[in-house]
Design a protein around this motif. Sequence first.
Motif: not given
Length: 290
Positions: A196, A200, A204, A236, A239
Amino acid sequence: MKIPVLNIRQFHESSKLNEVYVNSFSHHMELNRKLIDTPHSHDFFLCVLFFEGRGVHEIDFKTYDIQPGSIFFLKPGQTHFWDFEAPPEGYIFFHSQSFYELNFLGHGLALFPFYCSLLNPPIATVTPEVLDSVGKKFKEAYSEYSGNSMLRKMKLLNLINGIYIELTRCYTSRTDLDKPLSSRYADILQRLEVLIEKHFREEKLPKFYADRLYITTKHLNRVVKTTLNKTTSELIAERVVLEAKRMMVHSPGNLADVAYALDFSDYAYFSKFFKDKTGSTPTAFQKTYL
């Protein structure tokens, strides 16, 4: 207001040793008030212990109480600021990654749970007995840093390492042991977080991460739900939101640029996503830091 990223060399008395700094917290505040009185981030690792004082400490837009026995850990890039209701006292040290890892070749700072993951809380609250014990180590580190004895850097390294070991034992002792984490699930979760962190901005959807981990999306969701009580999508999104917040306060300007940098198709989609996850529009959030 653009939030500054501070370097060790900007702090008064940091010239004693280039890659490490140790001070009493009150003296640190007195010397460096102009640097740290407003939200900022660092390019180094930081640890601070409080004997006295009350207030709040905001780290990456989450608020934590400051009280006697509070110990905070910050990694490079995390945005934070202090707001004290009662005068603080304690000790603070910070250092570069290379200061530690070039001297302890057998392991890195990620060995310590408070530095290994953004999912782990950046705070520990210790008992008076532990506070007294670890406080003596902080005090000795401050004395060593302030002096000019032979092998001072080596002694400081060993003291900081000892502090990290003692705090790791305290930190992990407060983990919920009623539901022990299987080594398999822990491994998947650790590798997921690395993925991730790397992807990220452009990826996604949970399927991408499940494919990279060679497991099904269903199994990945089971791991995340069991260990964190969240979905993979939520992990996700958290972040992405954190990065969006950092970008909005570090480089305020055109919010469409933030949406573009995070690979959203347009600003309207990004704005809807951000409000769904935070309850605030990007514009309203950014205004709180202007």
